[in-house]
Design a protein around this motif. Structure first.
Motif, PDB file in Angstrom:
ATOM      1  N   CYS A 127       0.847  -1.195   0.000  1.00 37.40           N
ATOM      2  CA  CYS A 127       0.000   0.000   0.000  1.00 37.40           C
ATOM      3  C   CYS A 127       0.882   1.245   0.000  1.00 37.40           C
ATOM      4  N   LEU A 128       1.112   1.785  -1.204  1.00 38.90           N
ATOM      5  CA  LEU A 128       1.972   2.948  -1.366  1.00 38.90           C
ATOM      6  C   LEU A 128       1.167   4.166  -1.810  1.00 38.90           C
ATOM      7  N   SER A 129       0.564   4.063  -2.991  1.00 37.70           N
ATOM      8  CA  SER A 129      -0.093   5.216  -3.621  1.00 37.70           C
ATOM      9  C   SER A 129      -1.305   5.683  -2.834  1.00 37.70           C
ATOM     10  N   GLU A 130      -1.596   6.979  -2.986  1.00 34.32           N
ATOM     11  CA  GLU A 130      -2.788   7.571  -2.394  1.00 34.32           C
ATOM     12  C   GLU A 130      -3.511   8.391  -3.462  1.00 34.32           C
ATOM     13  N   PRO A 131      -4.793   8.628  -3.285  1.00 32.28           N
ATOM     14  CA  PRO A 131      -5.551   9.339  -4.329  1.00 32.28           C
ATOM     15  C   PRO A 131      -4.932  10.664  -4.749  1.00 32.28           C
ATOM     16  N   LEU A 143       5.635   9.620  -3.581  1.00 37.08           N
ATOM     17  CA  LEU A 143       5.524   9.066  -2.233  1.00 37.08           C
ATOM     18  C   LEU A 143       5.871  10.077  -1.148  1.00 37.08           C
ATOM     19  N   SER A 144       6.635  11.104  -1.481  1.00 40.61           N
ATOM     20  CA  SER A 144       6.956  12.112  -0.459  1.00 40.61           C
ATOM     21  C   SER A 144       5.712  12.873  -0.016  1.00 40.61           C
ATOM     22  N   ASP A 145       4.630  12.771  -0.810  1.00 46.04           N
ATOM     23  CA  ASP A 145       3.403  13.501  -0.493  1.00 46.04           C
ATOM     24  C   ASP A 145       2.329  12.629   0.164  1.00 46.04           C
ATOM     25  N   VAL A 146       2.700  11.434   0.617  1.00 44.94           N
ATOM     26  CA  VAL A 146       1.691  10.595   1.260  1.00 44.94           C
ATOM     27  C   VAL A 146       1.152  11.296   2.504  1.00 44.94           C
ATOM     28  N   LYS A 148       3.453   8.214   7.597  1.00 46.68           N
ATOM     29  CA  LYS A 148       4.385   9.113   8.279  1.00 46.68           C
ATOM     30  C   LYS A 148       4.071   9.151   9.767  1.00 46.68           C
ATOM     31  N   ILE A 149       5.128   9.154  10.572  1.00 46.47           N
ATOM     32  CA  ILE A 149       4.973   9.222  12.019  1.00 46.47           C
ATOM     33  C   ILE A 149       5.514  10.551  12.521  1.00 46.47           C
ATOM     34  N   VAL A 192      10.400  12.079   1.971  1.00 45.58           N
ATOM     35  CA  VAL A 192      10.440  10.624   2.156  1.00 45.58           C
ATOM     36  C   VAL A 192      11.127  10.222   3.456  1.00 45.58           C
ATOM     37  N   LYS A 193      11.892  11.126   4.071  1.00 46.47           N
ATOM     38  CA  LYS A 193      12.579  10.776   5.312  1.00 46.47           C
ATOM     39  C   LYS A 193      11.612  10.500   6.458  1.00 46.47           C
ATOM     40  N   GLY A 194      10.416  11.013   6.349  1.00 43.52           N
ATOM     41  CA  GLY A 194       9.450  10.789   7.421  1.00 43.52           C
ATOM     42  C   GLY A 194       8.604   9.549   7.244  1.00 43.52           C
ATOM     43  N   ILE A 195       8.851   8.767   6.175  1.00 39.92           N
ATOM     44  CA  ILE A 195       7.993   7.620   5.874  1.00 39.92           C
ATOM     45  C   ILE A 195       8.478   6.366   6.597  1.00 39.92           C
TER      46      ILE A 195
END
Length: 608
Positions: free
Chosen positions: A156-160, A166-169, A216-217, A228-231
């Motif tokens: 589960c990677l992509s979002e609408p 991915l940096s924008d999840v 992201k946490i 992406v560092k926050g993923i």
């Protein structure tokens, strides 16, 4: 197809040599053949007869569950019972310790029979990721149950709103109360967000579905780290389990938001999933329960373990759809009468019609399909052989395999996706008007194959990855190693009548590729270098396939006494076709790369 698979495995790639290594010592050419026989039989009996059925009876949601044809359940059960989900795993966890090369070849039969029903690619990739990055408990509870077929898996990677960016999840994970770090299944979080394009995201084929979710946490200051560092990566099961892997009876807060209705691959559910919307409340509170995999902030690095594996799998799926279309159109061309031979004085209208395979232009379309699909199959199996080298060879050979895979993975994914799709288009053309109807399978092969240029990294992304990262990594180490490997084949071909000319053409093409690579980066401006990355990808792929075909032709020459004459001649003619009709294409592609053609990047929105 089977004769080509056997030739590539045993004569070209020499898989029997792998049995000299400790991991594969219990195997032999005979056991490898038995695996292929079993998979070919299951694919023929449980998958192929239902390929059209799953295309017309799409997954549907009845308000409680997703409903699939019974044939899909029976196909999944047969595949799981075959042991192929754990084919490459250790004996002590129920695996067969098969070489990945043999596993890939065996799974090819399922992709050819019905890529839409599938063969567990995502479940195996999911479990392999956990074996590499999960805790011992996560491996035992989740991965081993996926290898047995009791559970299945997704990514589960992509979002609408994000797609490939991915940096924008926006999916977020927060610690799940006191003692969340001490949960035996891993640090426990609550996830909220939406994921899109999740293949096999909801079904009743297995007891449970194990989602691997990027989210992201909060950082040390409580704020979300951008980029992406926050993923981080989380195991989010559809149904909660205990430390023995048994279902607790509690449903996790993962809900189906919708089914995507696709052009092809209709037998595989493709979903929009909501995590933490509150429809289900495990432990009495909203938020999907997820268990951290690896370290915080390392989610994307972990996920690439699965993504790279999936990319080779996508390339193989595209290859086998091309092969299916080729075989169908070849059979049609041999039995479809139309037209008459062109004699010195023109056509004799009183003469009987000939099968369309007698016409030069039909032969052109069939030769193109043969060159594309059989060449792509060789490339995919070569990459699989590199995986075995990386894992079981000595340190130097393993390191070389690693670097070759870095450079070849974008090609193994993208080249079959583009050119085996073209093969499917040609298969329709060979059928004429009939090919455009549902009375013949070739239109479905095209629809199924069209996805492969998109998922697991679009064509454009593969081009950027290749030119922007892979060929310049560590001073171009991977590209240099590939060039050395290709030059070795060129040198050998120079000693063989009929192949020396091809070797010279490949040497010239390789020189042009190297020059274009340097020219693209000569200004050091990424925007200029990468504007034509897709053209670079196409040219690079054609050079690689020209090398593959030359190396295969060398193997045919070396083993000619053991091969049927027609088989050997067919391989030679496909190689000849590729050098006459395909390799010359690279000049146009590399031209725009080398001069850093600015037309596309300078185009403005208003001008459209």
């Amino acid at each position: 197809m089977r004769d080509t698979v056997d030739f590539l495995l045993h004569h070209w790639l020499n898989v029997a040599a792998l049995t000299e290594r400790e991991r594969f010592a219990d195997h032999s050419a005979e056991t490898f053949g038995q695996v292929l026989d079993t998979c070919e039989k299951i694919a023929r009996e449980k998958f192929a007869p239902f390929n059209r059925l799953v295309d017309v009876e799409e997954p549907r949601f009845d308000g409680e569950k997703v409903i699939l044809p019974q044939a899909t359940q029976e196909a999944w059960d047969a595949y799981a019972e075959s042991g192929m989900l754990s084919a490459a795993q250790d004996y002590d966890i129920g695996g067969m310790q098969l070489p990945y090369t043999v596993e890939a070849a065996a799974n090819a039969f399922f992709s050819k029979a019905s890529v839409s029903i599938g063969s567990g690619m995502l479940s195996v990739g999911n479990a392999n990721l956990l074996m590499a990055h999960g805790t011992e408990t996560q491996k035992r509870v989740f991965a081993l149950n996926e290898f047995s077929g009791r559970f299945s898996g997704t990514m589960c990677l992509s979002e609408p709103q994000a797609g490939s960016s991915l940096s924008d999840v926006a999916t977020r994970a927060t610690p799940d109360g006191e003692g969340h770090e001490a949960d035996p299944l891993g640090p426990r979080y609550r996830l909220k967000g939406n994921k899109m394009w999740i293949s096999a995201g909801e079904h009743e084929l297995t007891e449970n579905i194990i989602h691997l979710v990027l989210a992201k946490i909060p950082g040390p200051d409580g704020k979300t780290i951008p980029g992406v560092k926050g993923i981080s990566l989380f195991i989010v099961p559809k149904k909660l389990v205990d430390t023995d892997g048994q279902l607790t009876g509690e449903r996790n807060d993962v809900a189906l938001a919708g089914l995507n209705h696709k052009c092809g691959w209709r037998g595989t559910t493709n979903t929009l999933l909501n995590f933490g919307e509150g429809r289900f409340k495990p432990g009495g509170q909203a938020g999907a329960v997820g268990y951290l995999v690896g370290k915080p902030g390392q989610g994307l690095a972990c996920m690439f373990h699965m993504m790279n594996e999936a990319r080779i799998g996508v390339g193989m799926a595209a290859t086998m759809l091309g092969m299916a279309g080729y075989e169908a159109s070849l059979a049609y061309a041999r039995q479809r009468p139309q037209g008459r031979p062109m004699g010195v004085g023109g056509k004799d209208a009183a003469a009987p019609q000939v099968p369309i395979i007698e016409h030069a232009d039909v032969k052109r379309m069939l030769l193109a399909q043969k060159a594309y699909s059989e060449g792509a199959l060789a490339l995919a199996l070569y990459c699989a052989r590199l995986v075995d080298e990386q894992h079981t060879a000595g340190p130097e050979a393993a390191d070389q395999a690693k670097w070759l895979l870095e450079v070849l993975t974008p090609i193994a994914k993208s080249w079959p996706s583009e050119w085996c799709l073209e093969a499917n288009s040609l298969a329709i053309q060979v059928h004429g008007g009939y090919g455009y109807t549902r009375d013949f399978p070739v239109e479905q092969y095209w629809r199924d194959n069209r996805l492969n240029m998109i998922h697991e990294g679009t064509h454009g992304i593969q081009g950027l990855d290749l030119l922007g990262r892979k060929v310049v990594m560590d001073g171009g180490k991977g590209l240099t190693l590939l060039a050395t490997t290709i030059n070795r084949t060129i040198e050998q071909a120079g000693q063989v009548p009929g192949l020396a000319e091809h070797g010279a053409a490949l040497a010239a093409a390789l020189q042009k590729l190297g020059a274009a690579t340097k020219a693209a980066w000569s200004t050091g401006v990424p925007e200029e270098a990468l504007a034509n990355a897709t053209a670079y990808l196409q040219a690079f792929g054609h050079v690689v396939l020209a090398w593959v075909w030359l190396d295969v032709a060398l193997s045919v020459h070396q083993h000619e006494a053991q091969l049927p004459e027609a088989f050997a001649q067919g391989k030679r003619q496909a190689c000849r076709y590729f050098y006459a009709y395909e390799l010359p294409r690279i000049d146009a592609w590399l031209g725009v790369v080398a001069r850093r053609e600015a037309t596309c990047r300078e185009m403005q929105d208003a001008w459209f």
